[in-house]
Design a protein around this motif. Sequence first.
Motif, short mmCIF file in Angstrom:
data_model
loop_
_atom_site.label_atom_id
_atom_site.label_comp_id
_atom_site.label_asym_id
_atom_site.label_seq_id
_atom_site.Cartn_x
_atom_site.Cartn_y
_atom_site.Cartn_z
N GLU A 330 0.84 -1.21 0.00
CA GLU A 330 0.00 0.00 0.00
C GLU A 330 0.87 1.26 0.00
N ALA A 331 1.98 1.21 0.70
CA ALA A 331 2.88 2.37 0.73
C ALA A 331 3.38 2.67 -0.68
N GLU A 332 3.65 1.62 -1.44
CA GLU A 332 4.14 1.84 -2.81
C GLU A 332 3.04 2.42 -3.70
N ALA A 333 1.81 2.00 -3.45
CA ALA A 333 0.69 2.59 -4.22
C ALA A 333 0.60 4.08 -3.94
N ARG A 334 0.76 4.45 -2.67
CA ARG A 334 0.68 5.88 -2.32
C ARG A 334 1.85 6.66 -2.93
N GLU A 335 3.01 6.04 -2.93
CA GLU A 335 4.18 6.71 -3.50
C GLU A 335 4.01 6.87 -5.03
N LEU A 336 3.41 5.88 -5.64
CA LEU A 336 3.16 5.94 -7.09
C LEU A 336 2.30 7.16 -7.42
N VAL A 337 1.24 7.32 -6.65
CA VAL A 337 0.33 8.44 -6.86
C VAL A 337 1.06 9.77 -6.68
N ARG A 338 1.94 9.82 -5.68
CA ARG A 338 2.68 11.05 -5.43
C ARG A 338 3.61 11.36 -6.61
#
Length: 411
Positions: A330-338
Motif C-alpha cells: 500500500e505504501a508503494e501505491a501511495r508513492e506511485l500516486v505522489r
Amino acid sequence: MNALPPRPDRAFPAAQRGLPATDGLTEAERGRILAKAALFPPPPQEDAEGRRDLVGLSREELAAEMAAIGEKPFRAKQLWHWIYHQGARDFAAMTTIAKPLQAKLAERFTVGRPGVTTEQTSTDGTRKWLFGFRDAQQVETVYIPEEEEGEIARGAVCISTQVGCTLSCTFCHTGTQKLVRNLGAAEIVGQFMAARDSYGEWPTPKGEEGRALSNIVVMGMGEPLYNYENVAKALTIIMDHEGIGLSRRRITLSTSGVVPMMDKCGAELGVNLAVSLHAVTDELRNEIVPLNRKYPIAEVLDACRRYPGASNARRITFEYIMLRGINDSEAEARELVRLIRGIPAKVNLIPFNPWPGSPYQTSKPEAVRRFSEIVNAAGYSAPIRRPRGRDILAACGQLKTASERARRSEA
Ligand code: SAH
Ligand code: SF4
C-alpha cells in the motif's frame, strides 16, 4: 527543462509540440541510439529470385521503385491502395492495373506477409500467432478482442518490434533472450496485415468504427524505441489515410523508458505513450528494469510531462506489473500516486504472468485490489488487466519458448 508540471486538466500548448529544445547531449545520445540500432538490421526484403517486397516501403520509396522501371508516379498511388486498402497480395488481383504491367510487377516484386508458424485461438477469443521471417527468426503477435454482447466489437493487436531485447527486465521472458536483431518496417506492418488476413478484415473498413482489429499496442517482444526508425516507418504506413488509416489515437507504444527517444516519438509520431514503470524507487527499478540506471524515474517522468498531447483525453499509461512482496504494498501505491501527480495518466496493473524459471510470484488478488483502490482514490483510473489467453500461453515470450522446447524435445 520543464520544471513545472502541467495542470492535469490542461493540454500542452501547441508551442511545446515538436522536439523540445534540447542540449547537445540529448541529441548526441539520440544519434548513438540510432547508430546502435543500425547494427542489428533485418535481412534484405527480397525473395530467392531477387524480387523485392513492396510492403514496408515508404510512399517515396515505392514511387522510386516505379520510376526505376519507367512507370509514372501515380502507379505508386495505385499500388498503395491495393496493398494497404484492399489487402491484395497478388498483382493479378489489382484490376485497375493492365495485365502486361501486372506481369512486369510480378517479375520484379512481391507483396509479402510473414509466414505463419502457428496460430492458436484461446477459449476467451484471444488469438496468438508465431510469425516466421525470411531468416527463420520468429516473433509473437497477439490479438485481444473486446466483446460486447457476445460480438467482437473492437480489439487490439499487440505487435513485436525486435527478436529478443537488449534490456533484461527481471520479470520479462523476452529479457532472457538476447537481442538477435531488429524487425524491419515490412515485418512490423506485416504482423498487423497478417492478423487482418486471419480475420478477413479487408478491404480496410471505412472510418474507424466497425473494425474488429481497431487498435494497435506496440507491447510485444522488444523495446520499440531501440528500433525507432523501423517502428516509425511502419507506424507511418499504418496511419496513412489512403491505406490502413488507423489514427494515432488508436496506437499505443510501450517503452521501458528510453528518455531521449520518447521526445522524438512524441514529436514525430504522436501516438499514445505507455511507460513501463513497475517500481516507485530508483533502488528497486534499477534492479527490475535495469535501464533505470541510465534513465532514472525522475527523468522518465519529466519526459512524460513533456510528451505532446498529454491531456485528460490522451493520457499516458503507466504499466505496473504486480510482483508479490516486491512492489505491491500500500505504501508503494501511495508513492506511485505522489510521483505521477500532475501527469494526466492512467495506471495499468498487470498481474505478473509466471514463466518457467521466473523468480517472482503473482501478487495476491487482495494486494492488487488494495493497490488499485489507492490509485483510484487519488483520481487515476487503475484497471487490473485481466489475464487473457492463459490456455495458449499468451504472455510475452511464452509461445515462442514453448514451441522451441517442443522442437528441442523432438530433436
Ligand atoms: N519493451 C517495452 C515493450 C514490450 S514489454 C516495454 O518494456 O515497455 C511490454 C509489457 O509487457 C511491459 O509493460 C511488461 O511489463 C509486460 N511484461 C513483460 N513480462 C511480463 C510477464 N511475465 N507478465 C506480465 N507482463 C509482462
Ligand atoms: Fe525488453 Fe520490455 Fe521485456 Fe524489458 S519488459 S526485457 S524492455 S521487452
